[in-house]
Design an enzyme around this catalytic site. Structure first.
Site, mmCIF file in Angstrom:
data_model
loop_
_atom_site.group_PDB
_atom_site.id
_atom_site.type_symbol
_atom_site.label_atom_id
_atom_site.label_comp_id
_atom_site.label_asym_id
_atom_site.label_seq_id
_atom_site.Cartn_x
_atom_site.Cartn_y
_atom_site.Cartn_z
ATOM 1 C CB SER A 135 -0.868 -0.025 1.264
ATOM 2 O OG SER A 135 -1.907 0.921 1.157
ATOM 3 C CD GLU A 136 -0.487 3.833 -3.624
ATOM 4 O OE1 GLU A 136 -0.609 2.604 -3.436
ATOM 5 O OE2 GLU A 136 -1.199 4.482 -4.416
ATOM 6 C CG ASN A 137 -1.260 4.218 2.834
ATOM 7 O OD1 ASN A 137 -1.251 3.191 2.168
ATOM 8 N ND2 ASN A 137 -1.900 4.294 3.979
#
Lengths: 216, 215, 216, 215
Positions: free
Chosen positions: C45-47
């Site tokens: 998850s790129e966050n």
């Protein structure tokens, strides 16, 4: 008081409460011994932590906790470990208030040479080049001469560590500030005369109007 | 996806002429068992990327003493006289790199960046042969990314998925090198079950790790 | 089976044991539902984490644990949290095996447009530009047309997300691979004829010699 | 060196026209109390650097709704329609930056690097007006470092020296922004004594932190 202690004591007075400081190997490490107890100075160790403490008691060495010279050390409360990229984010990013380094040569333009003697000693620059470029204040602490020969020159002839980054020089003879006009002698060890200091220095010294005795 | 292998299996990946990153800083955080195994294996003509040349009897120094390197990229070699001797004798090609630049070049290699723009080394012999880029009136050196065939790193704790935890000053170059090599092999002091390392406290996610040896 | 499920099921078959995968918002997130239970695929998850799990039960949401769309999620055992720089070290550095993204337009050169419609919708590219450049395999999953209009074009006319980075396209009509020669239709949903697929596609499709029925 | 201040004291540092980095990702890890305080204080003409425009009623979104920003540098604004509306109406200058590039530009700002050489955005409108640098035959965009007057970040736990620990997905941009602003102010959920956070687990060393508010 020996020569090294004079230098280390004087450098210690340059540090302020709250400062983050990186000390080079050798003489500069002695500066830590002269920080007033009520002053909060945190020492950064470029191999990956802040809060460098004293050497451990014998028998209590921890192989996972060494300084940049590979020697066992301790960490003070409130310290923190990080990787080498973060270590140099701190250094190159201007988050180190002062670095204290030794020198082979330093010159009146603030150039510094302390990482190699071509064909002879080539230890490598380690973190010194980043420290000199990144620290807010670069303090050179060294004996004024080496085997009687000046180390404070008109122009360095050894390969540079960095160009024009040195802010001040502290030796057993006095304190010099690097300015656009050249090296200004602002403090003198009363054991020496101005003439003696100049004689031991290749660069032409500008004598401060308010030249003081060196505080130690 | 079992990542745990024997020391012997791990060392099979290392061949003559390879470029190898070796974690640690003056042997703290260096996978010492891997050094011994490589000396025994005798692979040669290695290009070694590491912070330093270790000590004559510890860390990367062992490989140099045994003349297994043809080139070294490091920031400091002063505490292993053998490195300087081999360099001065022309037996070892030495690329000395400022320590912060070395860290960033490895990070850039693992990070898909084209290089590092650093002020470090400007006006010194470090700038020789390098492109200089001016950004908003300030000059920077373009330092190229570093990658390797193999990274040999060490960790204090790992779970079986390869999530790593480094104790104290053993982090240094290990997390960076974990990102920058084709094959990443970790010497782990203690391997635990998945879930035993809090996901908040993982310092290198397991996705970077190919093989682990409990040492 | 609805159109979206057909697409998501087919995309799931592209993933392999041990893969690190980043799923875009919308349809791509459905892919996670069709990974075989015995297969170890970790979703990034790129966050800032790897090990994206299912939505939490109602009442068990954790404000500190959201996906890139800001929605509450969970983390699977063996997952790990990191900051945004590390997240994109993973993405840009080529450590994501596959990314599955939606598209407004994709073309026969592998160009992708999925982040803005000038003057109208400008949500921003978020992490999409880095994902498309950095992931080892870029899979576009989308309905074949939008309101009856082709989305697979000879040349994108919306601003690009990245040039020439798409590897394959999965729609409810079939599977297309991006090659130097153009788009090759390698699988077809047997509910459609090759002619129907071509009609719904602006780009000229190359029909694979061994055209198969779409596996779902 | 007492770093703990009241919310009011902390907000005194923020003035009209300043450039402010705000941590968080879709409000997770955004110092929400600071957003409310800034709305109340009414500072205006801010340049805001943050991952996104938040939600209309959470995170950075509150400042946009209250028209306190003249410019925003962000990667994604789609979940707060007000951001797009103000941008389209010409009331808000918007610089959209790929998320990974945004993270690296902030890191470069805090790291003393001259810029970022990234492949991201090549061949798109993101490359417009930017220098392209070729390294070993591959083209990269030179993206410039970002710095700010103030960073407003949040942390889950801090000790009194400002050492920070971030829970779960609240890390995101917070540790990066802590390095890149003149003054770094942290909204902390829980402040503990020095020594209560293991030095291994500190995620942002206290040296980066100027002020903390327990929120």
């Amino acid at each position: 008081m020996n020569v090294k202690e004079i230098i280390a004591r004087r450098v210690a007075k340059e540090l302020k409460d709250g400062d983050v400081v990186n000390l080079g190997i050798g003489l500069p490490t002695m500066v830590a011994n002269f920080i007033p107890k009520d002053m909060d100075v945190m020492f950064q160790s470029e191999n990956g932590f802040i809060g460098l403490g004293a050497a451990p008691e014998e028998g209590k060495e921890d192989l996972d906790l060494v300084n940049a010279g590979g020697q066992p050390v301790t960490i003070v409360p409130g310290g923190a470990f990080f990787d080498s990229a973060t270590s140099f984010s701190i250094i190159r990013g201007g988050h180190v208030d002062a670095t204290v380094l030794g020198a082979l040569q330093v010159d009146e333009k603030g150039n510094l040479a302390n990482w190699m003697v071509p064909g002879k000693m080539v230890p490598g620059m380690g973190g010194a080049m980043d420290l000199v470029v990144g620290a807010k204040k670069v303090i050179i602490s060294m004996t004024h001469t080496a085997k009687g020969k000046p180390k404070i020159l008109k122009e360095c002839n050894l390969p540079l560590t960095a160009a024009g980054q040195v802010d001040m020089i502290v030796t057993e003879m006095g304190v010099m500030q690097v300015t656009k006009e050249g090296l200004v002698l602002t403090e003198i060890n009363p054991q020496y005369s101005v003439e003696q200091v100049q004689e031991a220095t290749e660069a032409k010294l500008i004598i401060a109007d308010d030249l003081k005795n060196m505080e130690i | 996806m079992n990542k745990i292998v024997t020391l012997e299996e791990a060392m099979c990946h290392i061949k003559d002429g390879m470029t190898i990153m070796i974690g640690g800083f003056m042997a703290a955080g260096t996978p010492e068992k891997f050094m011994d195994a490589l000396v025994e294996k005798g692979v040669k003509d290695l290009t070694i990327i590491g912070n330093d040349a270790g000590w004559p009897d510890r860390g990367i120094g062992k490989l140099l003493i045994n003349k297994q390197a043809k080139k070294m990229i490091a920031s400091h070699i002063g505490l292993n006289p053998e490195a300087g001797n081999q360099m001065n004798a022309g037996a070892l090609e030495m690329e000395l790199v400022p320590q912060g630049t070395l860290a960033e070049r490895i990070r850039a290699g693992g990070n898909g960046l084209g290089g590092v723009l650093t002020p470090t080394g400007v006006g010194t012999i470090v700038e020789e042969g390098k492109q200089k880029i001016e950004v908003d009136g300030v000059e920077y050196l373009l330092e190229k990314p570093l990658k390797a065939d193999i990274a040999l790193i060490s960790a204090s704790i790992a779970d079986k998925k390869g999530n790593l935890y480094f104790n104290k000053a053993t982090k240094n170059f290990n997390p960076l090198m974990a990102t920058a090599a084709e094959v990443v092999i970790v010497g782990v002091e203690k391997i635990v079950e998945v879930g035993e390392i809090d996901p908040n406290d993982v310092m290198t996610p397991g996705l970077f790790v190919d093989y682990m040896v409990e040492v």
